[in-house]
Design an enzyme around this catalytic site. Structure first.
Site, PDB file in Angstrom:
ATOM      1  N   GLY A  95      74.134  41.069 132.104  1.00 35.10           N
ATOM      2  CA  GLY A  95      74.029  41.337 130.671  1.00 35.10           C
ATOM      3  C   GLY A  95      73.764  42.794 130.357  1.00 35.10           C
ATOM      4  N   LYS A 116      72.136  49.879 135.847  1.00 34.55           N
ATOM      5  CA  LYS A 116      71.352  48.860 135.135  1.00 34.55           C
ATOM      6  C   LYS A 116      70.810  49.474 133.853  1.00 34.55           C
ATOM      7  CE  LYS A 116      67.666  45.439 135.509  1.00 34.55           C
ATOM      8  NZ  LYS A 116      66.740  44.745 136.409  1.00 34.55           N
ATOM      9  N   ASP A 128      70.506  43.715 124.001  1.00 36.03           N
ATOM     10  CA  ASP A 128      71.124  45.011 123.721  1.00 36.03           C
ATOM     11  C   ASP A 128      71.781  45.691 124.921  1.00 36.03           C
ATOM     12  OD1 ASP A 128      68.921  45.730 125.178  1.00 36.03           O
ATOM     13  OD2 ASP A 128      67.831  46.614 123.500  1.00 36.03           O
ATOM     14  N   GLY A 129      71.644  45.100 126.099  1.00 40.42           N
ATOM     15  CA  GLY A 129      72.275  45.706 127.267  1.00 40.42           C
ATOM     16  C   GLY A 129      71.544  46.909 127.818  1.00 40.42           C
ATOM     17  N   ARG A 179      71.453  51.163 140.794  1.00 40.11           N
ATOM     18  CA  ARG A 179      70.974  50.321 141.883  1.00 40.11           C
ATOM     19  C   ARG A 179      71.981  50.308 143.013  1.00 40.11           C
ATOM     20  NH1 ARG A 179      68.478  44.694 139.670  1.00 40.11           N
ATOM     21  NH2 ARG A 179      70.632  44.303 139.103  1.00 40.11           N
ATOM     22  N   ARG A 186      74.100  36.757 143.650  1.00 42.38           N
ATOM     23  CA  ARG A 186      72.929  35.885 143.483  1.00 42.38           C
ATOM     24  C   ARG A 186      73.273  34.427 143.754  1.00 42.38           C
ATOM     25  NH1 ARG A 186      70.207  39.146 139.389  1.00 42.38           N
ATOM     26  NH2 ARG A 186      71.284  41.140 139.574  1.00 42.38           N
ATOM     27  N   ASP A 255      68.736  33.017 139.507  1.00 44.57           N
ATOM     28  CA  ASP A 255      69.631  34.140 139.209  1.00 44.57           C
ATOM     29  C   ASP A 255      69.040  35.460 139.715  1.00 44.57           C
ATOM     30  OD1 ASP A 255      68.004  33.123 136.853  1.00 44.57           O
ATOM     31  OD2 ASP A 255      68.317  35.194 136.245  1.00 44.57           O
ATOM     32  N   ASN A 256      67.808  35.432 140.205  1.00 45.99           N
ATOM     33  CA  ASN A 256      67.210  36.635 140.789  1.00 45.99           C
ATOM     34  C   ASN A 256      67.092  36.510 142.305  1.00 45.99           C
ATOM     35  OD1 ASN A 256      66.945  37.722 138.229  1.00 45.99           O
ATOM     36  ND2 ASN A 256      64.836  37.030 137.968  1.00 45.99           N
ATOM     37  N   ASP A 265      65.900  42.260 141.585  1.00 43.97           N
ATOM     38  CA  ASP A 265      65.464  42.217 140.183  1.00 43.97           C
ATOM     39  C   ASP A 265      63.949  42.372 140.037  1.00 43.97           C
ATOM     40  OD1 ASP A 265      67.982  42.109 139.251  1.00 43.97           O
ATOM     41  OD2 ASP A 265      67.778  40.240 138.144  1.00 43.97           O
TER      42      ASP A 265
HETATM   43  P1  AMP Z   1      66.066  38.913 133.935  1.00 42.50           P
HETATM   44  O1  AMP Z   1      64.995  38.055 133.344  1.00 42.50           O
HETATM   45  O2  AMP Z   1      65.861  40.370 133.766  1.00 42.50           O
HETATM   46  O3  AMP Z   1      66.382  38.534 135.349  1.00 42.50           O
HETATM   47  O4  AMP Z   1      67.395  38.622 133.064  1.00 42.50           O
HETATM   48  C1  AMP Z   1      67.906  37.344 132.817  1.00 42.50           C
HETATM   49  C2  AMP Z   1      69.255  37.460 132.160  1.00 42.50           C
HETATM   50  O5  AMP Z   1      69.126  38.137 130.907  1.00 42.50           O
HETATM   51  C3  AMP Z   1      70.295  38.232 132.939  1.00 42.50           C
HETATM   52  O6  AMP Z   1      71.536  37.635 132.705  1.00 42.50           O
HETATM   53  C4  AMP Z   1      70.226  39.617 132.342  1.00 42.50           C
HETATM   54  O7  AMP Z   1      71.424  40.321 132.483  1.00 42.50           O
HETATM   55  C5  AMP Z   1      69.944  39.282 130.885  1.00 42.50           C
HETATM   56  N1  AMP Z   1      69.237  40.370 130.203  1.00 42.50           N
HETATM   57  C6  AMP Z   1      67.932  40.724 130.329  1.00 42.50           C
HETATM   58  N2  AMP Z   1      67.637  41.761 129.528  1.00 42.50           N
HETATM   59  C7  AMP Z   1      68.767  42.080 128.877  1.00 42.50           C
HETATM   60  C8  AMP Z   1      69.120  43.069 127.906  1.00 42.50           C
HETATM   61  N3  AMP Z   1      68.230  43.939 127.425  1.00 42.50           N
HETATM   62  N4  AMP Z   1      70.398  43.088 127.460  1.00 42.50           N
HETATM   63  C9  AMP Z   1      71.313  42.218 127.917  1.00 42.50           C
HETATM   64  N5  AMP Z   1      71.045  41.274 128.812  1.00 42.50           N
HETATM   65  C10 AMP Z   1      69.795  41.189 129.298  1.00 42.50           C
HETATM   66 MG    MG Z   2      67.619  38.998 136.629  1.00 43.48          MG
END
Ligand code: AMP
Ligand code: MG
Length: 496
Positions: A95, A116, A128-129, A179, A186, A255-256, A265
């Site tokens: 994301g 990232k 917001d990516g 990274r 994953r 997913d991590n 992650d």
């Molecule tokens: P995480 O909890 O960081 O492992 O993220 C879980 C999911 O949410 C993954 O698919 C990430 O890519 C997505 N994600 C987390 N933060 C953001 C962000 N700020 N913008 C877009 N996607 C996010």
């Molecule tokens: Mg993650």
């Protein structure tokens, strides 16, 4: 091998991008404003075949900020799913991560470069990516800290700050890291296609991982079973290493979890200060699903999710596939326990494991837990214990339960006596496995606050510190201390 001055001249191979488009989307990074290179991992650059001096080139900064595309880059975001806190989430994906591409490094191994915080992708859902400076510093430093501790992990090449505002609980600034890992794939990549009922998509993905990272298995009929066995065992061994240094991941969602057994992650992670077996480092994790002492069990459960998702690879007959999968999953406990026992053996300085050693180990951990005594400092001081009962070890000052400790110490000394090893040699061995310096939250907090105020010097200082976690660094003695009382309860959440 000659080092390249331009990232564009690295040998890009981009195997993932040769797969069907169902696995990823092509996506361009969204530029950032006013970018500054806060830190560059010169050693990793050289491993990649990139000259450390490339850091001075504005074209490299632009590439690492996502402000220009590397000539032979792939620029893709991949799709995955995952179990988050036990519940299945059918679509996640990169994301906010965009893969620049896969290169052959200086040793001929494949490495994936991934930005990232590079802006929205088709998998951003409502987010917001972006990544904020605070969490980028945490991830940047911890990959390196874990690597120096000898723990399999993703790493990072660069830390870039920008002026773009990013809204979290408060308004913060964007940052971006690059990274680096052999692969960021994953468990969730497989879960996505399995639970979408697109089982025919599993094989090309598994074949890619095997061809790129387990080539010795490539020709075998049972290559999927062999690969999955390797994933399960590597995962178990990596988690054993976490336990041995008091590392809490914080968000062990599937997913991590890396299909290479890497630590992946870095979010609300933490190294134990005071030992508390049930320590929860992520304050979003109210039930303690991912508490320190739960990590091995969760790792095992996560492997069961991966094996479920890969059943179609194991046998055409569903019953036989389940039987094979169970056989593989059952490798986890033994792989974990074997590795954990080796690590405890080394941390306690035993030449080999004897019958009563488990009891001695558990009693020491119970002493620490009862007194909530410092994990890292206690193990470091354990190495300084001498067999001579006339000397009082430093360790005694660190343990609250003195009486319990004295009784334990007498037995520990007798145990060391039994080994009959040279005391200096044992001490050196123990200090080579019990780190003096770990990336404690309060150290990170100071570095983050300074960096947010425009001074990245503390990031650089921590970066240098954690390169040598096992060495005495007299000038950095203060970095080995317990957190000051006001910093003991720094709370870290999923917000990043
Ligand atoms: P995480 O909890 O960081 O492992 O993220 C879980 C999911 O949410 C993954 O698919 C990430 O890519 C997505 N994600 C987390 N933060 C953001 C962000 N700020 N913008 C877009 N996607 C996010
Ligand atoms: Mg993650």
């Amino acid at each position: 091998m000659t080092l390249q001055n331009r990232i564009d001249d690295l040998p890009f191979e981009n195997h993932f991008a040769r797969l069907d488009k169902a696995y990823y989307s092509k996506v361009d990074p969204t530029p950032l404003d006013d970018v500054r290179l806060l830190h560059f991992n010169a050693r990793l650059a050289e491993e990649l075949g990139l000259a450390a001096t490339a850091a001075d080139d504005p074209a490299l900064l632009a590439a690492l900020a996502g402000n220009r595309k590397v000539e032979h880059g792939a620029y893709i975001a991949t799709v995955y799913a995952g179990h988050q806190f036990g519940s299945y989430v059918p679509q996640l994906g990169d994301g906010r991560a965009i893969m620049i591409g896969q290169v052959r490094d200086a040793r001929g191994e494949l490495r994936e470069l991934q930005l990232k915080g590079a802006g929205p992708t088709p998998y951003s859902r409502f987010a917001d990516g972006r990544a904020v400076l605070r969490s980028s510093i945490r991830e940047y430093l911890c990959g390196e800290a874990m690597h120096a501790l000898g723990i399999p992990t993703t790493r990072s090449l660069s830390l870039v700050a920008a002026s773009d505002p990013v809204r979290r609980e408060t308004l913060e600034h964007a940052a971006i890291i690059c990274r680096v890992a052999p692969s960021h794939m994953r468990f969730g990549h497989f879960e996505y296609f399995y639970l979408m009922q697109r089982h025919e998509m599993l094989r090309p993905l598994a074949d890619l991982v095997i061809a790129d990272h387990f080539p010795q298995l490539a020709g075998f009929d049972n290559r999927y079973a062999a690969w999955l066995t390797e994933v399960v065992e590597r995962t178990a061994r990596t988690i054993a290493q976490w336990q041995a240094v008091g590392f809490c991941h914080g968000v062990m969602n599937t997913d991590n979890m890396s299909v290479l057994g890497l630590t992946l992650d870095y979010g609300p992670y933490g190294f134990l200060d005071a030992f508390d077996a049930h320590h929860i480092c992520n304050h979003t994790d109210e039930d303690g699903r991912y508490a320190y002492d739960q990590q091995p069990m969760i790792g095992h459960w996560n492997c069961s999710r991966l094996l479920q998702a890969t059943l179609p690879l194991l046998h055409d007959d569903p019953d036989q596939a389940v039987e094979i999968a169970n056989g593989i999953l059952n490798r986890f406990p033994a792989a974990y326990t074997t590795r954990m026992m080796e690590l405890w053996r080394d941390k306690f300085g035993f030449a080999s494991m004897q019958e009563k050693d488990r009891d001695l180990i558990n009693r020491f951990l119970n002493l620490l837990d009862r007194g909530k005594n410092d994990f890292t400092r206690s193990f470091r001081a354990l190495g300084d214990v001498r067999i001579d009962s006339g000397t009082t070890p430093l360790l005694r000052d660190l343990i609250t339960d003195r009486e319990g400790f004295d009784a334990w110490l007498a037995e520990y000394r007798a145990r060391l006596q039994f080994d009959g090893e040279n005391e200096d040699a044992r001490r050196a061995r123990m200090h080579a496995v019990n780190p003096k310096y770990v990336l404690r939250n309060h150290l990170l907090q100071t570095a983050i606050e300074k960096a947010e105020a425009g001074d990245a010097s503390e990031v650089a200082r921590l970066f240098a510190l954690i390169q040598k976690p096992f060495e005495e660094q007299p000038e950095n003695e203060a970095y080995a201390a317990e957190p000051p009382p006001e910093a003991r309860h720094i709370s870290v959440s999923c917000s990043s």
